[in-house]
Write a protein that holds these residues in place. Structure first.
Motif, mmCIF file in Angstrom:
data_model
loop_
_atom_site.group_PDB
_atom_site.id
_atom_site.type_symbol
_atom_site.label_atom_id
_atom_site.label_comp_id
_atom_site.label_asym_id
_atom_site.label_seq_id
_atom_site.Cartn_x
_atom_site.Cartn_y
_atom_site.Cartn_z
ATOM 1 N N UNK A 221 0.809 -1.218 0.000
ATOM 2 C CA UNK A 221 0.000 0.000 0.000
ATOM 3 C C UNK A 221 0.837 1.261 0.000
ATOM 4 N N UNK A 222 2.145 1.139 -0.273
ATOM 5 C CA UNK A 222 3.017 2.311 -0.268
ATOM 6 C C UNK A 222 2.950 3.045 -1.599
ATOM 7 N N UNK A 223 2.300 2.426 -2.574
ATOM 8 C CA UNK A 223 2.173 3.084 -3.870
ATOM 9 C C UNK A 223 0.758 2.846 -4.379
ATOM 10 N N UNK A 224 0.306 3.769 -5.191
ATOM 11 C CA UNK A 224 -1.062 3.667 -5.669
ATOM 12 C C UNK A 224 -1.115 4.179 -7.105
ATOM 13 N N UNK A 238 0.063 15.866 -7.888
ATOM 14 C CA UNK A 238 1.083 16.916 -7.786
ATOM 15 C C UNK A 238 1.833 16.793 -6.468
ATOM 16 N N UNK A 239 3.150 16.769 -6.548
ATOM 17 C CA UNK A 239 3.967 16.753 -5.337
ATOM 18 C C UNK A 239 4.396 15.361 -4.895
ATOM 19 N N UNK A 240 3.803 14.300 -5.477
ATOM 20 C CA UNK A 240 4.210 12.948 -5.089
ATOM 21 C C UNK A 240 5.237 12.390 -6.083
ATOM 22 N N UNK A 241 6.157 11.564 -5.586
ATOM 23 C CA UNK A 241 7.115 10.939 -6.516
ATOM 24 C C UNK A 241 6.391 9.964 -7.461
ATOM 25 N N UNK A 256 2.020 6.519 -8.173
ATOM 26 C CA UNK A 256 2.830 7.382 -7.311
ATOM 27 C C UNK A 256 3.177 6.635 -6.036
ATOM 28 N N UNK A 257 4.299 7.057 -5.456
ATOM 29 C CA UNK A 257 4.701 6.499 -4.176
ATOM 30 C C UNK A 257 4.024 7.333 -3.100
ATOM 31 N N UNK A 287 10.539 0.084 -9.743
ATOM 32 C CA UNK A 287 11.753 0.586 -9.097
ATOM 33 C C UNK A 287 12.984 0.140 -9.864
ATOM 34 N N UNK A 288 12.959 -1.119 -10.338
ATOM 35 C CA UNK A 288 14.096 -1.652 -11.075
ATOM 36 C C UNK A 288 14.297 -0.887 -12.370
#
Lengths: 305, 119, 231
Positions: A221-224, A238-241, A256-257, A287-288
């Motif tokens: 759940x760290x990314x959506x 906006x503002x999220x990696x 986004x993360x 990520x890879x």
């Protein structure tokens, strides 16, 4: 946590000719947990495990198992079990003879568990190992790894050639046996979705570098992925990696993360945006790919210089 | 079942909560053990333990030494009131948003709800 | 139980490899030789008959040295055995096998002499050059020869393990060049007759001593190479 780590490495590096197999790897693994060592084929997983088990050597850095360098140290080696994905067996060995040997060397060997798994995998014990199929060969490795009950057990892509049923048997028995006999397990895999729920901690290695070293629950759940009208999606994220972008006409899908709060989720729903969780597998893949892109850019920059 | 939307231990807590609310796990009944949860959902036993402990900390479950975990008195009622607070945000809002998108008027929406729950 | 002994036990899991096959090779070589001798005698052949079949199992030991390493070493690593334990266990087991076989050769030699060369005046075990020595030299001679061949195979295999084909290639080419150099030197200095006399002067005891020295050198080099070998 003053406990001696089961595995600790510092600045571990290893180069094969011009390929960096391991690049400054620093890890600390606590005992009695299940770790996932994830990454693509050739990312450095097997090299890392073979250095940790004293079968290979690092060019730089140190590796310690329960505070000891494993190389040629029998008492430390006796606490480890590492069956390679491409494990070689003596040519003349039959299946039961390999188990016989393993029972000799692994002090915690559990014959009952081995027999139980042999039945579950339907393994022909009197056949020569040379004559086994890829899946049966994997099963031999899995059985030795499980029944060894070693303090640290490494499973190196243990499911190659195993069908879905056999893989499920492996995961089920692993959870069951681990619950009764906790020990440190390092599960190396590139089938991430299948093992994701078993892992307490995730280590992702790519081109010899550790790119993720985090608790599994930090990653779940760290990314959506936010999907909807391009304009609204852009405003929302906006503002999220950003880890990945997809577009289809005016529709946009951006991962986004971020760990969204209930309020944020409600806001997204109100705007007609769809939120879908990013699985561990997707997260690792993204990520890879990102890490490789960065790597290439750095190399390009260096080339320009 | 388990999905990727949030940490697994949270999902385990919620699964148990749901069973308490629905009455599947009544007050004073025994909750399955950590290892049973782990084996059933094929998850790490430590994760299952974390999900259960979270409910113990909140006083929804309690531990009987050497026997296991049990549902606390009043747990269903407490959970219900919690869930009610989130009901509007979680269910009504998406419903009204979707209805607005489709041009469904409030009166129409209300009668749709009534007729659906009547059947 | 020490891990060194466990390595020996692991090597023995398939008893056929270490014990069965050498015995089968020896038995069949011996029976074949006997059969030929009887045919020769029936055909009217005269004089002492020699058979070189006793060395047959020894050549198998060369192969065994290679096999003990290339196949069992990667497996031993997976059994979490240190290289040192693997090396010592394997060597100890082989030494024991070689010693038993060497004693067996000596005893068979005694039988051979007692039975008048198996009734046909044949020499299979008690070749004169060896049989004329005392019992200890005879046993040691066979023992050292077997160990030497085993170590040769073992050493070649460690080279392969550590440096793969390149290592074996460099070693063989190096060895070939050294031999060629020696031949060239002898030819150029026209000392072939002296070399011939020197070779003929070797006694079984001398060969044993030199062989033992070489085996020790090979054993040491094998260990140093194996210490850094990767499966």
């Amino acid at each position: 946590m003053s406990e001696t780590p089961a595995i600790a490495t510092r600045a571990l590096s290893k180069t094969y000719k011009d390929v960096k197999a391991l690049d400054n790897v620093g890890l600390s693994l606590a005992p009695n947990r299940i770790y996932g060592l994830l990454g693509r084929n050739g990312a450095g997983k097997t090299t890392l495990m073979s250095i940790l088990t004293g079968q290979n050597f690092a060019d730089h850095g140190t590796a310690e198992i329960f505070g000891h360098a494993p190389f040629e140290h029998d008492p430390t080696l006796a606490r480890l079990c590492f069956i390679r994905e491409s494990q070689k067996y003596p040519d003349d060995f039959k299946v039961f003879q390999a188990f016989h040997a393993a029972a000799l060397f692994f002090g915690n060997w559990e014959e009952e568990l081995a027999q139980d798994l042999i039945r579950a995998f339907n393994l022909p014990v009197k056949r020569r190992i040379k004559k086994l199929s890829r899946g049966q060969l994997s099963a031999v490795g899995v059985i030795i790894g499980m029944a060894s009950r070693a303090d640290i057990t490494f499973f190196d892509e243990p499911y190659l050639g195993l069908d879905a049923v056999a893989r499920q048997i492996f995961y089920d028995r692993l959870v069951e046996d681990f619950a009764q006999h906790p020990r440190t397990i390092v599960l190396s895999s590139h089938l991430i979705d299948e093992v994701a729920n078993l892992l307490e901690h995730v280590i992702v290695i790519d081109q010899g570098r550790i790119i993720i070293d985090a608790e599994a629950e930090e990653l779940q759940g760290a990314a959506v992925t936010v999907t909807g009208g391009a304009q609204k999606v852009e405003e929302f994220i906006a503002g999220y990696p950003v880890i990945h972008r997809d577009a289809l006409g005016s529709l946009s899908s951006i991962s986004i993360r971020a760990r969204l709060s209930e309020e944020q989720r409600d806001r997204a729903r109100a705007q007609g945006l769809e939120l879908t969780p990013v699985s561990l597998q997707q997260l690792v893949v993204r990520s890879t790919l990102n890490s490789q892109k960065n790597q290439e850019q750095t190399t390009e920059r260096q080339a320009i210089k | 079942m388990i999905d990727d939307s949030k940490p697994i231990f949270l999902q385990i807590s919620e699964l148990i909560e749901n069973d308490i609310i629905s009455g599947t796990l009544p007050e004073e009944s025994q909750v399955p053990s950590t290892n049973e949860f782990a084996a059933f959902y094929r998850i790490n036993p430590a994760t299952a333990a974390k999900g259960i402990n979270r409910l113990v900390e909140e006083g929804l479950l309690y531990k009987k030494r050497g026997i296991g975990m049990f549902v606390a008195q009043g747990a269903p009622a407490r959970l219900r009131s919690n869930r009610r607070e989130h009901f509007a945000n979680q269910f009504i809002m998406p419903l009204t948003a979707e209805a607005a998108k489709l041009g469904i008027e409030m009166d129409e929406l209300l009668s749709m709800i009534k007729s659906t729950s009547a059947t | 139980m020490s891990r060194i002994i466990k390595v020996a036990r692991m090597q023995l899991i398939n008893k056929w490899t270490f014990i069965g096959i050498p015995l089968v090779i020896l038995a069949s070589a011996f029976l074949f030789t006997l059969a030929i001798w009887y045919l020769v005698r029936r055909g009217g052949g005269e004089g002492i008959l020699y058979g070189g079949g006793a060395q047959a199992p020894m050549w198998y030991f060369l192969a065994l040295g290679i096999q003990a390493l290339t196949l069992t070493f990667p497996f031993a690593m997976a059994m979490s055995v240190s290289r040192r334990s693997f090396y010592l266990g394997t060597l100890a087991l082989f030494s024991a096998c070689a010693l038993i076989l060497a004693v067996f050769y000596y005893l068979m030699g005694l039988v051979e002499i007692a039975t008048g060369g198996w009734g046909v005046d044949g020499r299979f075990f008690a070749l004169q050059w060896i049989a004329e020595n005392n019992w200890l030299t005879q046993i040691l001679f066979y023992f050292v020869l077997m160990i030497l061949l085993f170590m040769l195979g073992f050493f070649a295999a460690t080279l392969y393990m550590r440096w793969r084909t390149t290592g074996v290639l460099v070693f063989t080419i190096g060895l070939g060049l050294a031999l060629l150099g020696a031949v060239a030197l002898i030819t150029l200095t026209e000392t072939w007759p002296q070399v011939g006399r020197w070779l003929a002067a070797w006694t079984a005891a001398g060969v044993t001593a030199a062989g033992a020295g070489l085996a020790v050198v090979l054993a040491g080099s094998s260990y140093l190479t194996l210490r850094k070998a990767i499966v």
